[in-house]
Design a protein around this motif. Structure first.
Motif, PDB file in Angstrom:
ATOM      1  N   GLU A   2     122.511  28.869  12.426  1.00 12.24           N
ATOM      2  CA  GLU A   2     123.388  29.052  13.585  1.00 12.24           C
ATOM      3  C   GLU A   2     124.662  29.800  13.172  1.00 12.24           C
ATOM      4  O   GLU A   2     125.107  30.739  13.832  1.00 12.24           O
ATOM      5  CB  GLU A   2     123.743  27.669  14.139  1.00 12.24           C
ATOM      6  CG  GLU A   2     124.108  27.656  15.587  1.00 12.24           C
ATOM      7  CD  GLU A   2     124.172  26.231  16.116  1.00 12.24           C
ATOM      8  OE1 GLU A   2     125.165  25.536  15.796  1.00 12.24           O
ATOM      9  OE2 GLU A   2     123.249  25.805  16.825  1.00 12.24           O
ATOM     10  N   ILE A   3     125.250  29.376  12.055  1.00  9.07           N
ATOM     11  CA  ILE A   3     126.469  30.015  11.548  1.00  9.07           C
ATOM     12  C   ILE A   3     126.169  31.455  11.139  1.00  9.07           C
ATOM     13  O   ILE A   3     126.907  32.391  11.480  1.00  9.07           O
ATOM     14  CB  ILE A   3     127.032  29.214  10.360  1.00  9.07           C
ATOM     15  CG1 ILE A   3     127.557  27.856  10.852  1.00  9.07           C
ATOM     16  CG2 ILE A   3     128.127  29.993   9.639  1.00  9.07           C
ATOM     17  CD1 ILE A   3     127.874  26.879   9.741  1.00  9.07           C
ATOM     18  N   ARG A   4     125.077  31.650  10.433  1.00  9.82           N
ATOM     19  CA  ARG A   4     124.728  33.002   9.967  1.00  9.82           C
ATOM     20  C   ARG A   4     124.449  33.956  11.123  1.00  9.82           C
ATOM     21  O   ARG A   4     124.909  35.105  11.116  1.00  9.82           O
ATOM     22  CB  ARG A   4     123.500  32.921   9.044  1.00  9.82           C
ATOM     23  CG  ARG A   4     123.822  32.373   7.667  1.00  9.82           C
ATOM     24  CD  ARG A   4     122.577  32.122   6.821  1.00  9.82           C
ATOM     25  NE  ARG A   4     122.926  31.905   5.414  1.00  9.82           N
ATOM     26  CZ  ARG A   4     122.081  31.480   4.495  1.00  9.82           C
ATOM     27  NH1 ARG A   4     120.822  31.202   4.828  1.00  9.82           N
ATOM     28  NH2 ARG A   4     122.480  31.324   3.244  1.00  9.82           N
ATOM     29  N   ILE A   5     123.737  33.486  12.142  1.00 10.21           N
ATOM     30  CA  ILE A   5     123.401  34.350  13.280  1.00 10.21           C
ATOM     31  C   ILE A   5     124.656  34.681  14.086  1.00 10.21           C
ATOM     32  O   ILE A   5     124.797  35.780  14.610  1.00 10.21           O
ATOM     33  CB  ILE A   5     122.315  33.705  14.161  1.00 10.21           C
ATOM     34  CG1 ILE A   5     121.004  33.568  13.375  1.00 10.21           C
ATOM     35  CG2 ILE A   5     122.099  34.506  15.439  1.00 10.21           C
ATOM     36  CD1 ILE A   5     120.472  34.855  12.761  1.00 10.21           C
ATOM     37  N   GLY A   6     125.584  33.737  14.172  1.00 11.27           N
ATOM     38  CA  GLY A   6     126.847  34.007  14.849  1.00 11.27           C
ATOM     39  C   GLY A   6     127.598  35.157  14.190  1.00 11.27           C
ATOM     40  O   GLY A   6     128.100  36.061  14.864  1.00 11.27           O
ATOM     41  N   HIS A   7     127.656  35.147  12.870  1.00 17.91           N
ATOM     42  CA  HIS A   7     128.331  36.226  12.143  1.00 17.91           C
ATOM     43  C   HIS A   7     127.544  37.532  12.259  1.00 17.91           C
ATOM     44  O   HIS A   7     128.133  38.609  12.383  1.00 17.91           O
ATOM     45  CB  HIS A   7     128.513  35.838  10.679  1.00 17.91           C
ATOM     46  CG  HIS A   7     129.624  34.864  10.452  1.00 17.91           C
ATOM     47  ND1 HIS A   7     130.930  35.246  10.321  1.00 17.91           N
ATOM     48  CD2 HIS A   7     129.618  33.510  10.376  1.00 17.91           C
ATOM     49  CE1 HIS A   7     131.699  34.182  10.141  1.00 17.91           C
ATOM     50  NE2 HIS A   7     130.918  33.114  10.183  1.00 17.91           N
ATOM     51  N   ALA A   8     126.233  37.444  12.228  1.00 17.90           N
ATOM     52  CA  ALA A   8     125.398  38.646  12.360  1.00 17.90           C
ATOM     53  C   ALA A   8     125.631  39.306  13.721  1.00 17.90           C
ATOM     54  O   ALA A   8     125.739  40.532  13.820  1.00 17.90           O
ATOM     55  CB  ALA A   8     123.925  38.286  12.188  1.00 17.90           C
ATOM     56  N   ALA A   9     125.723  38.491  14.780  1.00 15.54           N
ATOM     57  CA  ALA A   9     125.946  39.028  16.123  1.00 15.54           C
ATOM     58  C   ALA A   9     127.250  39.810  16.173  1.00 15.54           C
ATOM     59  O   ALA A   9     127.336  40.890  16.773  1.00 15.54           O
ATOM     60  CB  ALA A   9     125.968  37.886  17.141  1.00 15.54           C
ATOM     61  N   ARG A  10     128.259  39.279  15.524  1.00 15.69           N
ATOM     62  CA  ARG A  10     129.556  39.974  15.525  1.00 15.69           C
ATOM     63  C   ARG A  10     129.456  41.312  14.792  1.00 15.69           C
ATOM     64  O   ARG A  10     129.987  42.319  15.262  1.00 15.69           O
ATOM     65  CB  ARG A  10     130.623  39.087  14.888  1.00 15.69           C
ATOM     66  CG  ARG A  10     131.970  39.771  14.837  1.00 15.69           C
ATOM     67  CD  ARG A  10     133.103  38.835  14.562  1.00 15.69           C
ATOM     68  NE  ARG A  10     134.360  39.543  14.672  1.00 15.69           N
ATOM     69  CZ  ARG A  10     135.501  38.981  14.980  1.00 15.69           C
ATOM     70  NH1 ARG A  10     135.543  37.708  15.255  1.00 15.69           N
ATOM     71  NH2 ARG A  10     136.622  39.689  15.036  1.00 15.69           N
ATOM     72  N   LEU A  11     128.798  41.327  13.637  1.00  8.19           N
ATOM     73  CA  LEU A  11     128.657  42.576  12.879  1.00  8.19           C
ATOM     74  C   LEU A  11     127.841  43.608  13.655  1.00  8.19           C
ATOM     75  O   LEU A  11     128.110  44.809  13.587  1.00  8.19           O
ATOM     76  CB  LEU A  11     128.014  42.294  11.521  1.00  8.19           C
ATOM     77  CG  LEU A  11     128.881  41.522  10.517  1.00  8.19           C
ATOM     78  CD1 LEU A  11     128.088  41.183   9.264  1.00  8.19           C
ATOM     79  CD2 LEU A  11     130.136  42.323  10.151  1.00  8.19           C
TER      80      LEU A  11
END
Length: 297
Positions: free
Chosen positions: A237-246
């Motif tokens: 969940e944390i990783r996908i949140g950061h990926a979405a921002r990038l």
């Protein structure tokens, strides 16, 4: 027809260093699945009459001007229903529940905003008159930057807080609000801090259990009881949140983004992303770049 039993948790890539995010777009439909997120949301929709609005246990039809303030973790969604418009404007602002510090909200001048934020836990539908009054500010907000945009957001919220023409949407029984965990546990807070700071590195259960000073089996049970999900689900969940921002903010390739977010296998990244965002990373990026502008302030 939407499926009311399927409620998605949306991970908004807003960091603690950001004040808010704004997404402005032109669209041809208002289909948006039922979802919730920790951030408070102000949603403005223009030219989408007879769409269906779902906020908590409320269901209703939109007018040609729609302005709703949605509290933290309150489920919400909009659906085409009988709306036939193909020229819809939407502006969505999302900000942390603690954007306004509790001590600040105690001050006399902030009492109206304090009340507004409290009422948002039920969803606030503002009148057409109020929506029309703040419409010029909302339409100009995506063009503003930095501190000026923060001041403008505060002005909008103040204007809304002094409006007498509004309707509370969800009932006051809290059944419509997704229950979340305030950790209140030093072990869990240490684990979450580690995950947020080291998500881009390889992390396994043994590492995390060690931080919590527990065995792997005990930690797994403890974590699931406290958060309602597994350690792996939370890390993804944390990783996908950061990926979405990038994907929104940068021109990095999807491979580079996967690597920066702790995925060394593209199929794992694509699978994890699609599970949480209901689309591939490529589709997600195209949606944001082709149909709107999203900024983090």
């Amino acid at each position: 027809m939407h499926n009311p039993t399927k409620i998605l948790k949306e991970i908004i890539p807003l960091t603690q260093n950001d004040c808010f995010t704004i997404f402005a777009r032109e669209k041809q439909s208002v289909d948006y699945p039922l979802h919730y997120h920790e951030e408070i949301e102000l949603n403005f929709i223009m030219n989408a009459p007879k769409a269906r609005r779902v906020i908590g246990d409320h269901m209703g039809e939109t007018d040609n001007l729609e302005l709703v303030l949605i509290g933290s973790n309150l489920q919400h969604g909009w659906f085409n229903h009988q709306c036939t418009s193909k020229e819809i404007t939407e502006i969505t602002i999302q900000f942390h529940p603690d954007l306004f510090d509790d001590n600040l909200l105690k001050r006399n001048q902030l009492s109206y905003i304090k009340n507004l934020l409290q009422l948002s836990s039920r969803g606030i539908l503002f009148s057409k008159q109020t929506a029309s009054a703040v419409k010029p500010l909302l339409l100009k907000l995506p063009q503003k930057q930095g501190f000026e945009s923060v001041l403008e957001l505060f002005t909008i919220l103040h204007q809304l807080s002094t409006s007498k023409n509004y309707r509370l949407l969800a009932s006051n029984n809290n059944l419509h609000k997704i229950k979340t965990n305030n950790y209140g546990n030093s072990r869990l807070e240490a684990v979450m801090e580690y995950l947020n700071n080291h998500f881009h590195q390889p992390i396994n259960l043994a590492d995390i259990a060690n931080i919590a000073a527990m065995t792997e089996v005990s930690f797994s049970r403890f974590f699931k009881n406290r958060t309602g999900q597994t350690f792996i689900d939370t890390l993804n969940e944390i990783r996908i949140g950061h990926a979405a921002r990038l994907l929104i903010e940068t021109n990095l390739s999807i491979n580079e983004i996967a690597d920066k977010c702790g995925y060394n296998n593209m199929s794992n990244f694509n699978r994890a992303f699609k599970k949480r965002k209901q689309c591939t990373p490529k589709e997600f990026r195209e949606t944001y770049t082709d149909f709107g502008t999203k900024m983090f302030i």
